[in-house]
Design a protein around this motif. Structure first.
Motif, PDB file in Angstrom:
ATOM      1  N   PRO A  93      -9.936 -56.429   8.872  1.00  0.00           N
ATOM      2  CA  PRO A  93     -11.264 -56.945   9.189  1.00  0.00           C
ATOM      3  C   PRO A  93     -11.590 -58.183   8.358  1.00  0.00           C
ATOM      4  N   VAL A  94     -12.167 -59.178   9.021  1.00  0.00           N
ATOM      5  CA  VAL A  94     -12.488 -60.447   8.378  1.00  0.00           C
ATOM      6  C   VAL A  94     -13.894 -60.389   7.783  1.00  0.00           C
ATOM      7  N   VAL A  95     -14.045 -60.944   6.589  1.00  0.00           N
ATOM      8  CA  VAL A  95     -15.367 -61.070   5.970  1.00  0.00           C
ATOM      9  C   VAL A  95     -15.825 -62.513   6.158  1.00  0.00           C
ATOM     10  N   LYS A  96     -16.862 -62.708   6.959  1.00  0.00           N
ATOM     11  CA  LYS A  96     -17.331 -64.054   7.273  1.00  0.00           C
ATOM     12  C   LYS A  96     -18.427 -64.487   6.298  1.00  0.00           C
ATOM     13  N   LEU A  97     -18.376 -65.753   5.914  1.00  0.00           N
ATOM     14  CA  LEU A  97     -19.397 -66.324   5.039  1.00  0.00           C
ATOM     15  C   LEU A  97     -19.687 -67.743   5.514  1.00  0.00           C
ATOM     16  N   ALA A  98     -20.928 -67.971   5.924  1.00  0.00           N
ATOM     17  CA  ALA A  98     -21.360 -69.299   6.379  1.00  0.00           C
ATOM     18  C   ALA A  98     -22.241 -69.916   5.295  1.00  0.00           C
ATOM     19  N   VAL A  99     -21.766 -71.007   4.702  1.00  0.00           N
ATOM     20  CA  VAL A  99     -22.433 -71.630   3.561  1.00  0.00           C
ATOM     21  C   VAL A  99     -22.906 -73.025   3.941  1.00  0.00           C
ATOM     22  N   GLY A 100     -24.165 -73.304   3.686  1.00  0.00           N
ATOM     23  CA  GLY A 100     -24.685 -74.653   3.837  1.00  0.00           C
ATOM     24  C   GLY A 100     -24.731 -75.317   2.471  1.00  0.00           C
ATOM     25  N   GLU A 120     -11.323 -63.555  -2.243  1.00  0.00           N
ATOM     26  CA  GLU A 120     -11.474 -62.532  -1.200  1.00  0.00           C
ATOM     27  C   GLU A 120     -10.342 -62.706  -0.179  1.00  0.00           C
ATOM     28  N   PRO A 121      -9.462 -61.705  -0.035  1.00  0.00           N
ATOM     29  CA  PRO A 121      -8.271 -61.879   0.814  1.00  0.00           C
ATOM     30  C   PRO A 121      -8.571 -62.028   2.296  1.00  0.00           C
ATOM     31  N   THR A 122      -9.703 -61.520   2.760  1.00  0.00           N
ATOM     32  CA  THR A 122     -10.008 -61.585   4.196  1.00  0.00           C
ATOM     33  C   THR A 122     -11.162 -62.546   4.482  1.00  0.00           C
ATOM     34  N   LEU A 123     -11.392 -63.471   3.579  1.00  0.00           N
ATOM     35  CA  LEU A 123     -12.496 -64.424   3.738  1.00  0.00           C
ATOM     36  C   LEU A 123     -12.260 -65.367   4.917  1.00  0.00           C
ATOM     37  N   ARG A 124     -13.289 -65.534   5.721  1.00  0.00           N
ATOM     38  CA  ARG A 124     -13.312 -66.605   6.717  1.00  0.00           C
ATOM     39  C   ARG A 124     -14.536 -67.446   6.409  1.00  0.00           C
ATOM     40  N   LEU A 125     -14.307 -68.599   5.783  1.00  0.00           N
ATOM     41  CA  LEU A 125     -15.386 -69.429   5.269  1.00  0.00           C
ATOM     42  C   LEU A 125     -15.741 -70.550   6.238  1.00  0.00           C
ATOM     43  N   THR A 126     -17.038 -70.687   6.497  1.00  0.00           N
ATOM     44  CA  THR A 126     -17.562 -71.841   7.212  1.00  0.00           C
ATOM     45  C   THR A 126     -18.473 -72.578   6.253  1.00  0.00           C
ATOM     46  N   LEU A 127     -18.171 -73.851   6.001  1.00  0.00           N
ATOM     47  CA  LEU A 127     -18.943 -74.631   5.029  1.00  0.00           C
ATOM     48  C   LEU A 127     -19.499 -75.871   5.719  1.00  0.00           C
ATOM     49  N   LEU A 128     -20.819 -75.970   5.750  1.00  0.00           N
ATOM     50  CA  LEU A 128     -21.503 -77.062   6.439  1.00  0.00           C
ATOM     51  C   LEU A 128     -22.270 -77.913   5.431  1.00  0.00           C
ATOM     52  N   VAL A 129     -21.998 -79.209   5.392  1.00  0.00           N
ATOM     53  CA  VAL A 129     -22.710 -80.140   4.517  1.00  0.00           C
ATOM     54  C   VAL A 129     -23.746 -80.888   5.355  1.00  0.00           C
ATOM     55  N   ASP A 130     -25.001 -80.855   4.901  1.00  0.00           N
ATOM     56  CA  ASP A 130     -26.065 -81.493   5.687  1.00  0.00           C
ATOM     57  C   ASP A 130     -27.260 -81.764   4.780  1.00  0.00           C
ATOM     58  N   GLU A 131     -28.297 -82.347   5.351  1.00  0.00           N
ATOM     59  CA  GLU A 131     -29.518 -82.596   4.591  1.00  0.00           C
ATOM     60  C   GLU A 131     -30.206 -81.284   4.254  1.00  0.00           C
ATOM     61  N   PHE A 132     -30.855 -81.251   3.114  1.00  0.00           N
ATOM     62  CA  PHE A 132     -31.455 -80.039   2.570  1.00  0.00           C
ATOM     63  C   PHE A 132     -32.405 -79.371   3.565  1.00  0.00           C
TER      64      PHE A 132
END
Length: 292
Positions: A93-100, A120-132
């Motif tokens: 199972p994947v552990v999802k993390l969406a970070v702004g 974290e071995p099952t990390l699926r990272l989404t990293l979004l850079v944007d205005e605050f």
């Protein structure tokens, strides 16, 4: 997916094309030649084009057949891979993390702040850079799990957001190595002798920097203002000007760029925050980011 296309008929055609004839396909599928031939004719009828034509004692693809074969190859290769993909997904199972990430937060700081979750071995990272402000809106809509920023979320009765302090760092001034020996001697007044780069007013640290400059009676020549902190460092290191940076990332900064520290910017501190939609953090990976 087309409701008119019979994928079993397509599969029989695919096998015939790969085996090079009806007889070989029938042998592989353990079916009568007549049955397979009838299925292929049904496919040709549904597509409205002949896919196979006689060629000597065997069969050859028509132009339409070549197109159909290319598509069938993709379809059935994906189909063959499906069971293994499903097994892997179910078994791990994947552990999802969406970070702004606020666009003015130093990139080297982001790397350090994210370290607690990177193992974290099952990390699926989404990293979004944007205005605050845009990141806070996405957070409120639950498109993000957390926002990393250089400031706490402002009070807003329409957005129930909670700010969690991650840490802070003093700020220092840096310059290309060739400039450093001379500028260190008269610091901070030596900053009036060289061009200077600053973050834009968009960054939380800009106002304290301006106050520090005014307090010391400095009148530097500001030749560049940058929203992107990484660009500020890169242009400064290339010789465009002296620049401020968080002292906490000095080791990485000096390893990446040919610069040296001029002196501490006393009284100026850069703060780092994690902003979420819960007063008590529940996401296990976001919890790992917070100081114990």
């Amino acid at each position: 997916m087309s409701q008119d296309l019979n994928y079993r008929h397509l599969y029989y055609f695919w096998v015939v094309a790969r085996e090079g004839g009806m007889a070989r396909a029938a042998e592989r599928l353990d079916m009568a030649v007549q049955t397979i031939s009838a299925q292929v004719r049904e496919l040709e009828k549904s597509l409205g084009h002949t896919l196979l034509k006689p060629a000597g004692r065997g069969l050859a693809l028509t132009e339409a057949g070549e197109v159909a074969l290319r598509q069938a190859e993709q379809i059935f290769q994906l189909g063959e891979a499906l069971p293994a993909l499903v097994r892997n997904a179910a078994g791990r199972p994947v552990v999802k993390l969406a970070v702004g990430v606020s666009d003015n937060l130093p990139k080297l700081v982001i790397h350090d702040l994210m370290q607690p979750v990177m193992t974290e071995p099952t990390l699926r990272l989404t990293l979004l850079v944007d205005e605050f402000e845009r990141l806070l809106a996405d957070l409120a809509l639950h498109k993000l799990d957390v926002v990393l920023a250089d400031r706490a979320a402002p009070p807003n009765p329409n957005l129930r957001l909670y700010s969690h302090a991650l840490g802070k760092s003093e700020v220092a001034w840096y310059a290309p190595k060739a400039w450093a020996p001379k500028l260190r001697k008269g610091f901070p007044h030596s900053l009036d002798e060289v061009p200077v780069l600053l973050p834009t007013a968009h960054a939380a640290v800009r106002a304290p920097l301006d106050h520090w400059i005014e307090r010391h009676g400095l009148h530097p020549e500001v030749v560049g203002e940058f929203e992107d902190n990484a660009l500020l460092k890169a242009f400064g290191a290339s010789g465009m000007g002296a620049f401020p940076a968080a002292l906490s990332v000095e080791d990485d900064l000096l390893a990446r760029y040919p610069v040296q520290r001029l002196g501490i910017c006393e009284g100026v501190t850069e703060h780092f925050w994690a902003i979420g939609t819960e007063k008590k953090v529940m996401h296990p990976l976001v919890l790992k980011l917070l100081p114990r």
